[in-house]
Design an enzyme around this catalytic site. Structure first.
Site, PDB file in Angstrom:
ATOM      1  N   SER A   1       4.264   2.469   8.023  1.00  0.00           N
ATOM      2  CA  SER A   1       3.829   1.467   7.047  1.00  0.00           C
ATOM      3  C   SER A   1       5.016   0.855   6.315  1.00  0.00           C
ATOM      4  O   SER A   1       5.917   1.564   5.864  1.00  0.00           O
ATOM      5  CB  SER A   1       2.889   2.109   6.027  1.00  0.00           C
ATOM      6  OG  SER A   1       1.653   2.417   6.604  1.00  0.00           O
TER       7      SER A   1
ATOM      8  N   HIS B   1       0.818  -1.216   0.000  1.00  0.00           N
ATOM      9  CA  HIS B   1       0.000   0.000   0.000  1.00  0.00           C
ATOM     10  C   HIS B   1       0.855   1.271   0.000  1.00  0.00           C
ATOM     11  O   HIS B   1       0.316   2.377  -0.104  1.00  0.00           O
ATOM     12  CB  HIS B   1      -0.987   0.000   1.176  1.00  0.00           C
ATOM     13  CG  HIS B   1      -0.366   0.235   2.520  1.00  0.00           C
ATOM     14  ND1 HIS B   1       0.014  -0.791   3.361  1.00  0.00           N
ATOM     15  CD2 HIS B   1      -0.069   1.383   3.174  1.00  0.00           C
ATOM     16  CE1 HIS B   1       0.509  -0.288   4.476  1.00  0.00           C
ATOM     17  NE2 HIS B   1       0.469   1.031   4.390  1.00  0.00           N
TER      18      HIS B   1
ATOM     19  N   ASP C   1       0.301  -7.759   1.435  1.00  0.00           N
ATOM     20  CA  ASP C   1       0.690  -6.349   1.481  1.00  0.00           C
ATOM     21  C   ASP C   1       2.209  -6.175   1.518  1.00  0.00           C
ATOM     22  O   ASP C   1       2.750  -5.493   2.383  1.00  0.00           O
ATOM     23  CB  ASP C   1       0.054  -5.659   2.693  1.00  0.00           C
ATOM     24  CG  ASP C   1       0.202  -4.138   2.626  1.00  0.00           C
ATOM     25  OD1 ASP C   1      -0.113  -3.562   1.574  1.00  0.00           O
ATOM     26  OD2 ASP C   1       0.653  -3.538   3.623  1.00  0.00           O
TER      27      ASP C   1
END
Length: 767
Positions: A381, A250, A301
């Site tokens: 992230s 992402h 992810d």
């Protein structure tokens, strides 16, 4: 005598090409003596009202669960250098400029969606007040994507400047495809706090982080457009240092061809975890520009990219180990850049829990709550998750954890990323890239390129000669001996070779610890009696009375030239701004070229030029020196906008007592060439009235008697070598006895002074 080409100048590389910018002397327009066309530079102003709307949109998205941290808003543009820049014609090419303005921006950064520079073209980005500078970007930055993302420049008025030499005009690609208006201070430029992360985050330098020193060095902050994420430099089974970085799907790894990867963005102090008092690191940013997408998969992810260049040894990076078995970890650690902040570390002191997210079964590890008052945030992230054995087992997807709560975070499982959720496509999984040998191992330890792999590994890292040219048969030698091995080195043996033949052997005794070095200086110079070009080599034959376990770094070679029994002359040329136009020759009385430098050898340096000093060795006789300029304006550089100096030159003996030829800056416009005749006579040294001076014995091993005619006069004696370096200086009234045994073997000049004037010079040979 033979022709000799000299090395007079090198461009300076800052941080090497790994940092991917080169110091070429700064933007050429900074050196314009009269920037008469500055007001013609076009301005591109970002729409402030539209930016405010985008900022509000970014801030509303930030309220959702973790994502890439937004520090700036991205505006798509199409600003091609050949269509939007204003171009100034200068002596050797042209300079194009465009100003970009964005009201209230803390920083600006740029993505060139078309980037490919021709040789000798360079691009700078700088603030309008000249206080902030990025570049030069050159053809070294070219890559297969033909794109480039820049680091942040902390200003709201920025100029992009491009230089093209005439022979490369129009041969490059440079188009700005995206401008990022930075509205959050991610680099501590405002001095308020380091940046936006919560105060509870723990700095990696704190005591709890000490056991994780290696893993900390593997973590990078990723700036991609106006977004920030975290990545981890990861090892592969070949352990060859391929710079793979693991991050989150992402975080859009497919756009990281323009990203800037920053290593070692760590606070130098341990913050309190109650107030935001961390500090930004000192020194220049350690960055790599750009990457290529290798593989990615939304199921777990993950994204894997390969950096455009290998981090240099000065970055002291670590390639993280991993475990692909999917076994539940008893504890876990995450190292990350929350909100783009300096690096933080978070602890889960309980077993991980398996979880299903995004509609995929068992694709995530869940950290139910973080311990030790730690957390993660947006910008974290993509950060790695390590098990208790210091192996990567996950990469951060998202969650709701924050300072002040006890909520969960979720990490994509490394084990699912390994197989790509059983994908057969190599671009959907990690295994093909992190196990290129198809070894089938379930876990791999980390790898440090700076950690010694051998117990005994000595290295010759350099040979130090006082010059590349010697007008003597005696060559003084020093070399640097380094310990790259794990064990201390206490003794070593070396061979000294000239032109491939061993002429001396040397034994050394001392103590060098790992990663330390010593300089070994020979007490006697190396005799080389044949004139010409030579190669000197130092070779390790044993370390600690054993064979060195790594023979790839056991020798070092350096070239030099020597001309025994000649006179050393110094040719000093103060070049104007276009050294490449200059060449010169020295011919003997029958027009044989003895020494020369061709055109395009010296560099062009604006606005002040630079000075070269060349050593010339000549026998007694008469010669002609001719200097040439290909442009036909001599060295009269100050007549041009981008140059502030005229050149000059002179030739003197090594003691600066005789000048053989000279040209001053007032006469710099000599057109295409200028010639000077001169003669060398070793008997021309000033001797005054002191004839009855003797050095006895001569040669000697160091002990000597200096006989002087007056026993009442105070004399100052200087002892210098043939390069002009003074080794001894002492006073005597009348005759004196002296011990110079510590000097190297070679020829020395005794300058005998009275009332600060040289009244006699004599040669003495130490054997």
């Amino acid at each position: 005598m033979v022709k000799k080409f000299f090395l007079g100048f090198f461009l300076v590389f800052t941080g090497s090409i790994f940092a991917q910018t080169i110091d070429v002397g700064g933007p050429l327009s900074w050196h314009f003596s009269h920037d008469k066309n500055f007001n013609s530079v076009p301005e591109f102003t970002l729409p402030n009202k539209y930016i405010e709307e985008l900022i509000r949109e970014n801030d509303s998205l930030a309220q959702l669960q973790k994502s890439a941290f937004k520090f700036g808003v991205e505006l798509d543009v199409e600003l091609d250098a050949y269509n939007f820049f204003f171009w100034d014609i200068i002596k050797k090419g042209r300079v194009g400029r465009l100003m970009v303005k964005s009201q209230s921006a803390i920083s600006l950064n740029f993505i060139f969606d078309q980037f490919k520079l021709a040789p000798n073209v360079h691009v700078h980005i700088y603030s309008s007040n000249h206080k902030k500078l990025l570049g030069a970007y050159t053809s070294h930055n070219n890559n297969s994507n033909n794109t480039l993302g820049t680091d942040l420049i902390h200003a709201n008025e920025v100029i992009i400047e491009m230089y093209e030499p005439f022979d490369q005009m129009g041969n490059s690609m440079l188009r700005i495809g995206e401008i990022i208006h930075g509205y959050k201070d991610i680099d501590h430029v405002l001095g308020i706090k380091v940046n936006e992360s919560g105060a509870c985050n723990m700095d990696v330098i704190c005591n709890d982080g000490l056991p994780w020193t290696n893993e900390i060095k593997s973590v990078v902050r990723i700036v991609s457009g106006g977004s920030l994420c975290t990545g981890t430099l990861v090892n592969n089974t070949a352990q060859d240092g391929t710079p793979y970085v693991l991050t989150a799907y992402h975080c859009n790894p497919q756009t990281m061809g323009n990203a800037v990867f920053r290593f070692n963005y760590d606070s130098p102090i341990c913050g309190s975890q109650s107030v935001a008092n961390s500090q930004a690191p000192n020194g220049s940013p350690q960055t790599i520009n750009g990457s290529s997408l290798i593989s990615s998969n939304d199921d777990s992810d993950f994204g894997l990219v390969q950096l455009n260049s290998v981090p240099p040894s000065s970055y002291d990076v670590f390639y993280a180990g991993w475990n692909n078995s999917g076994v539940i970890s008893s504890t876990a650690v995450c190292i990350h850049h929350p909100s783009g902040d300096v690096k933080k570390i978070s602890f889960d002191d309980d077993p991980l829990q398996s979880s299903s997210q995004t509609g995929i079964s068992n694709n995530m590890w869940e950290v139910e709550t973080w311990e030790r008052s730690t957390t993660t945030e947006g910008g974290s992230s993509g950060a790695g998750l390590w098990d208790q054995n210091h192996h990567l087992v996950g990469h951060l997807y998202g969650g709701s954890a924050a300072c002040g709560n006890f909520l969960s975070d979720f990490f994509g499982k490394f084990s699912m990323s390994w197989t790509g959720n059983n994908s057969s496509n190599p671009t959907k999984k990690l295994s093909n890239w992190l196990d290129p040998n198809n070894s089938g191992v379930n876990q791999l330890d980390g790898y440090s390129p700076n950690t010694p792999t051998q117990a005994l590994d000595g290295a010759i890292t350099s040979i130090e000669l006082s010059s590349d040219v010697f007008c003597s048969a005696y060559i003084p030698l020093e070399f640097v001996f380094k310990n790259n091995g794990a064990n201390n080195i206490t003794e070593a043996e070396f061979d000294i070779l000239i032109d491939g033949s061993i002429i001396q052997q040397h034994q050394w005794v001392g103590s060098i610890a790992n990663n330390n070095f010593t300089t070994i200086t020979f007490s006697n110079s190396i005799p080389v009696y044949n004139a010409g070009d030579h190669e000197i080599e130092v070779r390790i034959t044993s370390v600690n009375a054993q064979t060195d376990q790594n023979n790839t770094n056991n020798s070092f070679v350096k070239n030099f030239s020597n001309y025994p029994n000649t006179t050393l002359l110094n040719l000093e040329i103060e070049l104007d701004c276009w050294g490449s136009e200059i060449s010169w020759q020295i011919k003997d009385s029958i027009n044989n070229v003895l020494w020369e430098v061709p055109s395009n050898y010296y560099a062009d340096v604006q606005p002040n030029g630079y000075t070269v000093n060349e050593i010339i060795c000549l026998e007694n006789g008469c010669y002609n020196f001719t200097i040439y300029d290909t442009y036909g304006d001599g060295m009269q550089g100050a007549q041009y906008t981008e140059c502030s100096v005229n050149g000059n030159f002179k030739m003197e003996d090594q003691w600066n007592t005789n000048t053989f030829l000279t040209m001053t800056a007032n006469n710099a416009n000599f057109g295409s060439s200028e010639s000077h005749d001169f003669c060398v006579n070793t008997n021309s040294i000033k001797e005054g009235n002191l004839y009855d001076v003797k050095i006895h014995p001569n040669p000697s091993s160091g002990y000597l008697i200096l006989k002087l005619p007056s026993q009442k006069t105070l004399y100052n004696i200087e002892v210098m070598d043939l390069t002009g370096k003074i080794h001894e200086s002492f006073n005597t009234i009348g005759d004196g006895e002296f011990d110079l045994s510590k000097l190297h073997v070679g020829c020395y000049l005794f300058n005998i002074k009275s009332n600060n004037e040289i009244v006699k010079s004599m040669c003495w040979i130490k054997n």
